[in-house]
Design a protein around this motif. Structure first.
Motif, short mmCIF file in Angstrom:
data_model
loop_
_atom_site.label_atom_id
_atom_site.label_comp_id
_atom_site.label_asym_id
_atom_site.label_seq_id
_atom_site.Cartn_x
_atom_site.Cartn_y
_atom_site.Cartn_z
N SER A 1 0.81 -1.25 0.11
CA SER A 1 0.13 0.01 -0.06
C SER A 1 0.84 1.28 -0.07
O SER A 1 0.33 2.24 -0.81
CB SER A 1 -1.00 0.01 1.26
OG SER A 1 -0.39 -0.04 2.39
N VAL A 2 1.92 1.28 0.57
CA VAL A 2 2.88 2.46 0.84
C VAL A 2 3.52 2.62 -0.51
O VAL A 2 3.50 3.87 -1.23
CB VAL A 2 3.85 2.24 1.96
CG1 VAL A 2 4.83 3.20 1.82
CG2 VAL A 2 3.18 2.07 3.15
N VAL A 3 4.00 1.51 -1.21
CA VAL A 3 4.77 1.62 -2.59
C VAL A 3 3.74 2.17 -3.32
O VAL A 3 3.86 3.11 -4.47
CB VAL A 3 5.32 0.55 -2.62
CG1 VAL A 3 5.77 0.40 -4.23
CG2 VAL A 3 6.55 0.09 -2.02
N GLY A 4 2.48 1.73 -3.44
CA GLY A 4 1.48 1.88 -4.59
C GLY A 4 0.97 3.12 -4.19
O GLY A 4 0.70 3.86 -5.52
N ALA A 5 1.18 4.01 -3.08
CA ALA A 5 0.84 5.27 -2.72
C ALA A 5 1.86 6.36 -3.04
O ALA A 5 1.44 7.54 -3.13
CB ALA A 5 0.06 5.41 -1.57
N THR A 6 2.97 5.83 -3.37
CA THR A 6 4.14 6.85 -3.53
C THR A 6 4.20 6.90 -5.10
O THR A 6 4.73 6.12 -5.94
CB THR A 6 5.49 6.06 -3.33
OG1 THR A 6 5.12 5.83 -1.72
CG2 THR A 6 6.66 7.26 -3.19
N THR A 7 4.06 8.30 -5.73
CA THR A 7 3.99 8.28 -7.18
C THR A 7 5.29 8.13 -7.82
O THR A 7 5.20 7.78 -9.15
CB THR A 7 3.69 9.90 -7.53
OG1 THR A 7 2.46 10.38 -6.51
CG2 THR A 7 3.81 10.51 -8.85
N ASP A 8 6.36 8.35 -7.34
CA ASP A 8 7.49 7.98 -8.23
C ASP A 8 7.96 6.60 -7.97
O ASP A 8 9.25 6.31 -8.37
CB ASP A 8 8.70 8.94 -7.48
CG ASP A 8 9.66 9.28 -8.82
OD1 ASP A 8 9.46 9.15 -9.77
OD2 ASP A 8 10.75 9.77 -8.46
N LEU A 9 7.11 5.66 -7.45
CA LEU A 9 7.44 4.37 -7.28
C LEU A 9 6.27 3.59 -8.31
O LEU A 9 6.00 2.48 -7.97
CB LEU A 9 7.60 3.79 -5.96
CG LEU A 9 8.59 4.24 -4.95
CD1 LEU A 9 8.74 3.72 -3.77
CD2 LEU A 9 10.16 3.98 -5.97
N SER A 10 5.75 4.50 -9.12
CA SER A 10 4.66 3.80 -9.97
C SER A 10 4.97 2.40 -10.61
O SER A 10 4.08 1.33 -10.87
CB SER A 10 3.95 4.72 -11.04
OG SER A 10 4.99 5.25 -11.89
#
Length: 372
Positions: free
Chosen positions: A175-184
């Motif tokens: 969920s954290v990675v998915g919510a971080t724009t630059d880790l799309s």
């Protein structure tokens, strides 16, 4: 029979005394919050568990108090909300000395603990990231936002900082990675691999991930696009520290720690930023301290192309972390130290096997797989 009766009476009286003290303390705190214009928080305080109220009275703490505007529309009786956890995440384990804060992130423990919400090593409590801007404003960094403290007050042993948002409790890795724009790009890989891989990573007590941003993954396509699964696995393992959460205050100039691939990760800090090196590859930390339920993610601007792997060194490091940190379970007052329990770090071999799927998915990202 007389002594047990007296002992029982003493226990009953002690429980009644504690309950009365808690009630008086809660009433006084609610009055102070009302006086500070925090009427909604004062009302929600009635939903706080007795254990939290008792803990508040022990020692000194900082409370990040959401304003009325921040709490508008929040119903403490809503079964989808865990008010106890929310309140606990707004209370630090020790007071924050604002005089020592600066623009560099500081990491402090909160009162929030307990699986599955928090899976940090050594059963440690979840953390908050705070700093102080050049203009003197104290900030708390949460879920990609910088939230300034607009006012402060005190009540007995509490330092109260008023903030304009309700702090979000860090979620699991996906969920954290998915919510971080630059880790799309990475988010797409995580989503694709979720059924088989993510539960293992998310259940690990203590995990640090140096996560390459989108541009870094794209730039590495020509280099590792043709790499086999073993090479990709080794590269990924050298982005992970297994069994501990290494927050930015622990990344010191000249410091090093062994990756899950058994390779040294060394840290350099200078006037231009913070850098991490693995093998012959170096990356700059472009965003630090993205918190997860079981650790931390640091965004970096380059893929660490270290293809070497030393399973023995990785296993030894994991074992040493678990052994040395098992005894370090106190609540720090300043920069946190890594902590772990005896079973926190999963074996390097098991970890390597579990990331093979992830490595294959990343290969798909690099090669432009269609599932993104």
């Amino acid at each position: 029979m007389q002594l047990p009766t007296r002992a029982l009476l003493a226990v009953v009286l002690q429980v009644a005394l504690v309950a009365a003290q808690d009630s008086n303390y809660t009433a006084g705190l609610a009055a102070a919050l009302n006086g500070a214009g925090l009427t909604l928080l004062a009302g929600i305080l009635g939903s706080a568990p007795p254990a939290l109220i008792s803990a508040l009275q022990q020692g000194n703490h900082t409370v990040f108090a959401p304003s009325n505007a921040a709490l508008t529309g929040i119903n403490p009786a809503d079964p989808s909300l865990n008010i106890s956890n929310i309140l606990a995440y707004h209370v630090t384990g020790a007071p924050i000395d604002t005089g020592t804060l600066n623009e560099t992130d500081s990491v402090v423990r909160t009162a929030l603990t307990g699986a599955p919400t928090v899976l940090l090593p050594g059963n440690q409590t979840q953390v908050l990231v705070v700093n102080k801007a050049s203009n003197g404003t104290v900030n708390v960094k949460n879920a990609g936002r910088t939230i300034p403290v607009s006012n402060n007050a005190t009540y007995q042993n509490l330092q109260v900082f008023v903030i304009g948002r309700v702090l979000e409790i860090p979620g699991n890795l996906s969920s954290v990675v998915g919510a971080t724009t630059d880790l799309s790009a990475l988010a797409g890989a995580v989503t694709a691999a979720l059924p088989n891989l993510i539960p293992t990573l998310e259940a690990t007590r203590g995990l640090t991930l140096f996560a390459p941003v989108n541009s870094a993954i794209n730039a590495a396509a020509g280099t590792i696009g043709q790499a086999n699964e073993t090479v990709l696995t080794n590269v990924l393992l050298n982005h992970v520290i297994n069994g501990t959460a290494v927050y930015s205050p622990l990344i010191t100039n000249g410091g090093n720690i062994t990756s899950a691939g058994g390779q040294p990760l060394t840290f350099t800090t200078n006037s231009t930023g913070v850098f991490v090196t693995s093998g012959s590859s170096t990356a700059k930390v472009v965003q630090a301290n993205v918190l997860t339920s079981n650790g931390v993610v640091h965004l970096i601007d380059n893929v660490l192309l270290n293809t070497n792997n030393n399973p023995d060194a990785a296993a030894s490091a994991a074992s040493s972390i678990a052994a040395s940190e098992a005894s370090n379970t106190g609540t720090p007052t300043g920069a946190v130290t890594p902590t772990s329990s005896g079973n926190a770090a999963i074996g390097a071999f098991e970890f390597a096997n579990n990331v093979k799927v992830f490595s294959a998915v990343i290969a798909g990202v690099v090669l432009g797989a269609s599932f993104l």
